[in-house]
Structure formats: C-alpha cells, structure tokens
Design a protein around this motif. Sequence first.
Motif, short mmCIF file in Angstrom:
data_model
loop_
_atom_site.label_atom_id
_atom_site.label_comp_id
_atom_site.label_asym_id
_atom_site.label_seq_id
_atom_site.Cartn_x
_atom_site.Cartn_y
_atom_site.Cartn_z
N LYS A 145 -1.85 4.36 -1.84
CA LYS A 145 -0.69 3.98 -2.66
C LYS A 145 0.16 5.20 -2.97
O LYS A 145 -0.34 6.25 -3.34
N GLU A 159 0.36 -5.30 0.02
CA GLU A 159 -0.80 -4.82 -0.71
C GLU A 159 -1.28 -3.54 -0.04
O GLU A 159 -1.26 -3.43 1.18
N TYR A 160 -1.70 -2.60 -0.89
CA TYR A 160 -2.15 -1.30 -0.38
C TYR A 160 -3.52 -0.96 -0.94
O TYR A 160 -3.85 -1.30 -2.08
N ALA A 161 -4.27 -0.24 -0.14
CA ALA A 161 -5.51 0.32 -0.66
C ALA A 161 -5.17 1.40 -1.67
O ALA A 161 -4.15 2.10 -1.52
N ASP A 162 -5.99 1.56 -2.68
CA ASP A 162 -5.73 2.55 -3.73
C ASP A 162 -5.59 3.96 -3.13
O ASP A 162 -4.81 4.76 -3.63
N SER A 163 -6.33 4.22 -2.10
CA SER A 163 -6.35 5.56 -1.52
C SER A 163 -5.04 5.96 -0.84
O SER A 163 -4.81 7.15 -0.57
#
Length: 126
Positions: free
Chosen positions: A63, A57-61
Amino acid sequence: VQLVESGGGSVQAGGSLRLSCTASGYTYSTYSMCWFRQAPGKEREGVAGIDSNGRTEYADSVKGRFTISQHGAKNSLYLQMDSLKPEDTAMYYCALETMTLGLPFNLLVSNEYTYWGQGTQVTVSS
C-alpha cells in the motif's frame, strides 16, 4: 483465455517497474483481475486486485507503493511498482476470473481465480 505478463526485470532498491498483463480470449464484461507474487520457499500472495467496477484492493505490504490499473479497450492490466524493496523480489503472476455481480469475491485470494499467466520475474537488489 490467455494471459501474458511483461515488464519484469532487475532494479535496485528504491527503483520502479511497471508490469503489464494482456488478456485474450475473454469476452465477459464483469471480471476480477489480480497480481500475485511468489518468492522461493514462500506461498503465493495477492498483491493488488481490481474488478470491472473499479474496486481495488492492496496487500498491506505494498500500500502506498504499488498501483494497479486497467485499460479495458486494450484488455490490459498494469502494476506500477515504486519504492521497490528487496522483499518485493518474486515471480509476479497475473490472474483473471469471471465475476458475478452481487456475489462476494475476494480479490486477493488465489483460489478465486481460474486463469493465470506464466509470470514475470522481478528482482530488487539492495
């Protein structure tokens, strides 16, 4: 359990860095690990997480720019950071937690984690 981060440094915008985290003293086969970061005056945020099943999982900032990976045999966690921006400047921390299969776990939430490293500084200049 001891977590030791390395690989931080100073880089110009658009550059790349690869962070490493080596874990010792941990014997459980199911776990979650995550990279967090904290900039001065800001809250700690989850950047990229991975569990022993390979879920990521990644933070949107981050990706599309950051990639988390692990090497089980080496008890190591990595964060490949490309196309770095000045807003990526922060202290980066590695965290680890035992994961119980079947129970929900929020990979990017700091309160989920018990074990933390001391951090490695990343500075991106414009």
